[in-house]
Write an enzyme that holds these catalytic residues in place. Sequence first.
Site, mmCIF file in Angstrom:
data_model
loop_
_atom_site.group_PDB
_atom_site.id
_atom_site.type_symbol
_atom_site.label_atom_id
_atom_site.label_comp_id
_atom_site.label_asym_id
_atom_site.label_seq_id
_atom_site.Cartn_x
_atom_site.Cartn_y
_atom_site.Cartn_z
ATOM 1 N N GLU A 14 80.708 -7.949 67.466
ATOM 2 C CA GLU A 14 79.570 -7.493 68.625
ATOM 3 C C GLU A 14 78.687 -6.849 67.551
ATOM 4 O O GLU A 14 78.857 -5.788 66.613
ATOM 5 C CB GLU A 14 79.856 -6.779 69.661
ATOM 6 C CG GLU A 14 80.774 -7.671 70.651
ATOM 7 C CD GLU A 14 81.234 -6.957 71.772
ATOM 8 O OE1 GLU A 14 80.359 -5.834 72.329
ATOM 9 O OE2 GLU A 14 81.941 -7.402 72.696
ATOM 10 N N LYS A 27 94.440 -15.265 63.882
ATOM 11 C CA LYS A 27 93.421 -14.215 64.466
ATOM 12 C C LYS A 27 93.980 -12.913 65.097
ATOM 13 O O LYS A 27 93.217 -12.068 64.608
ATOM 14 C CB LYS A 27 92.734 -15.128 65.467
ATOM 15 C CG LYS A 27 92.022 -14.447 66.714
ATOM 16 C CD LYS A 27 90.698 -14.070 66.022
ATOM 17 C CE LYS A 27 90.187 -12.931 67.095
ATOM 18 N NZ LYS A 27 88.762 -12.613 66.519
ATOM 19 N N ASN A 49 92.782 -9.258 63.678
ATOM 20 C CA ASN A 49 92.485 -7.988 64.475
ATOM 21 C C ASN A 49 93.296 -6.910 64.254
ATOM 22 O O ASN A 49 92.884 -5.672 64.203
ATOM 23 C CB ASN A 49 92.274 -8.469 65.859
ATOM 24 C CG ASN A 49 90.910 -8.988 65.895
ATOM 25 O OD1 ASN A 49 90.096 -9.013 64.957
ATOM 26 N ND2 ASN A 49 90.603 -9.450 67.254
ATOM 27 N N CYS A 68 88.325 -6.202 72.118
ATOM 28 C CA CYS A 68 88.941 -7.270 71.182
ATOM 29 C C CYS A 68 90.158 -6.251 70.752
ATOM 30 O O CYS A 68 91.449 -6.755 71.266
ATOM 31 C CB CYS A 68 88.189 -7.579 70.188
ATOM 32 S SG CYS A 68 86.949 -8.635 70.554
HETATM 33 C C1 UGA Z 1 86.242 -7.098 66.168
HETATM 34 C C2 UGA Z 1 86.615 -7.915 64.664
HETATM 35 O O1 UGA Z 1 85.833 -7.285 63.837
HETATM 36 C C3 UGA Z 1 85.843 -9.208 64.746
HETATM 37 O O2 UGA Z 1 86.228 -9.900 63.481
HETATM 38 C C4 UGA Z 1 86.568 -10.144 65.890
HETATM 39 O O3 UGA Z 1 86.083 -11.349 65.724
HETATM 40 C C5 UGA Z 1 86.553 -9.573 67.242
HETATM 41 O O4 UGA Z 1 86.904 -7.964 67.042
HETATM 42 C C6 UGA Z 1 86.962 -10.398 68.183
HETATM 43 O O5 UGA Z 1 88.061 -10.550 68.144
HETATM 44 O O6 UGA Z 1 86.394 -10.811 68.989
HETATM 45 P P1 UGA Z 1 84.296 -6.035 67.371
HETATM 46 O O7 UGA Z 1 85.459 -5.485 68.436
HETATM 47 O O8 UGA Z 1 83.033 -6.694 67.926
HETATM 48 O O9 UGA Z 1 84.970 -7.175 66.413
HETATM 49 O O10 UGA Z 1 83.707 -4.763 66.636
HETATM 50 P P2 UGA Z 1 84.265 -4.055 65.235
HETATM 51 O O11 UGA Z 1 83.006 -4.094 64.358
HETATM 52 O O12 UGA Z 1 85.398 -4.846 64.545
HETATM 53 O O13 UGA Z 1 84.764 -2.712 65.490
HETATM 54 C C7 UGA Z 1 85.962 -2.419 66.445
HETATM 55 C C8 UGA Z 1 85.978 -0.878 66.760
HETATM 56 O O14 UGA Z 1 86.670 -0.320 65.477
HETATM 57 C C9 UGA Z 1 84.733 -0.180 67.059
HETATM 58 O O15 UGA Z 1 84.971 0.725 68.172
HETATM 59 C C10 UGA Z 1 84.185 0.772 65.913
HETATM 60 O O16 UGA Z 1 83.631 1.880 66.067
HETATM 61 C C11 UGA Z 1 85.671 0.935 65.325
HETATM 62 N N1 UGA Z 1 85.932 1.131 64.019
HETATM 63 C C12 UGA Z 1 85.493 0.110 63.160
HETATM 64 C C13 UGA Z 1 86.046 2.471 63.392
HETATM 65 O O17 UGA Z 1 86.403 3.215 64.280
HETATM 66 N N2 UGA Z 1 86.307 2.465 62.080
HETATM 67 C C14 UGA Z 1 85.905 1.619 61.036
HETATM 68 O O18 UGA Z 1 86.016 1.943 59.848
HETATM 69 C C15 UGA Z 1 85.534 0.436 61.543
#
Ligand code: UGA
Length: 440
Positions: free
Chosen positions: A156, A208, A212, A264
């Site tokens: 997202e 998948k 995640n 997710c």
């Molecule tokens: C995640 C995956 O990154 C995608 O590859 C996948 O397609 C998607 O889920 C899904 O299954 O549909 P998303 O949930 O949109 O994508 O967001 P992310 O960018 O992965 O972040 C997820 C959470 O992790 C956020 O709350 C973010 O703040 C947190 N995060 C991310 C951290 O706390 N630390 C980090 O270093 C990275």
Amino acid sequence: MRVAVIGLGHVGLVTSASLVALGHDVRGTDSDDERIALLHDGGMPFFEPGLAELVAEGTTGGRLEFTSDTASGVADAEVVFICVGTPSTGTGDANLVAVEQATRDFARNATGGTVVVEKSTVPAGTAERIRRTLRVVRPDLRDETFVACNPEFLREGRAVQDCLEPDRILVGADSPEAFEAMRRLYEPLLNKGCRLIETDIATAELAKHASNAFLALKISYSNALARLCERAGADVVSVAEVLGSDARIGRAFLDAGLGYGGYCFPKDIQAFERLAAKLGYQFPLLREVARINDEAVEAAADKVREGLWNLEGKRVALLGLAFKPDTDDIRFSPALALAERLLAGGARVVGYDPRAATNAKEALPQLEIAVDVYDAATDADCIVICTEWREFLGLDLHRLRDVMAHPFVVDGRNLLDPATMAEIGFAYHATGRPAAAPLP
Ligand code: UGA
């Protein structure tokens, strides 16, 4: 190619518009009449950078259509994507009712020669269920309907880019017809050098969930290190740099903070653990990942409590309510989990978010909403940075200090520079970093 997409949520709508951009004709269907009416009126059901423009291009050019009538939606489609939601049941399993319904809706209207593709995140074994359902509903099409799994890896906030410039495309199938159709579908991306990974169906389904879960594991590993760094007087940001400079580890997804949220990771990790248990394998590592993630919110709440002594009657401002920047999505947002804890302790909680305020207010009506950062900070006893929106990097920190009742900041995303915060006169607590400016 003629493509139908069943389910116009984040994955379905982005997939629809992106496939049109790749040169295909797409009909998107959704059982939600209001969503279809909104799309017909040129509206967007959620915010995603670049998506409104891409959808408008598709609909204006007549190559992207929306309908709530699945029968007409799937008619003549060569490829049908199932992109419906797979929410958590009470036990943490993926709820696959919508996947079955989409399969049945398609099957009743199928004409043969179609590849049915699951794009929703589903437990391994779901494609087999889809195949069986197709056979039961349409035994006449037994040899003319093919199944594939093509998981989506879009994030997202960067979904359009992730769809049009993916790192890799994963296709699980067990028939030449399905592989061939998917190669044709993604030909423009493959011609640009995008890697295609072809596997059997169960492997693609499991990969998948495994991706995640691994990303969430990296985040929780960093958050556990943050707890440890706080006790040892070490700096988790520098530790992450050291880890990340090892090519075998990689720097991405090692940012400690309030933890992961969104629609997710939290549900997928639970569903993956449930799948493992059903298959007779205990996978407690996944439960630990989720526990450390909850602990990250609790640790931030502790810092607020520690700084304010009693929460009762104190005003706490949360900067950022979305589960991450560049989205209006507040589902499983750590910011709201923190807000609930602070409200339960008697604090007045006021939130500001450039995009997600309306959704946050709807989800948590006790939350007060501010029009900007300074409005939120006015008379606040504490600010917590919950989401690393870019605009928070350009704040007038002197003004922020002056409007607060007490200049106390808990940085739940390690966004600000500790030395600058101390210099300006804030009591500043980062996550997993030595306190440059402790409380007086
Ligand atoms: C995640 C995956 O990154 C995608 O590859 C996948 O397609 C998607 O889920 C899904 O299954 O549909 P998303 O949930 O949109 O994508 O967001 P992310 O960018 O992965 O972040 C997820 C959470 O992790 C956020 O709350 C973010 O703040 C947190 N995060 C991310 C951290 O706390 N630390 C980090 O270093 C990275």
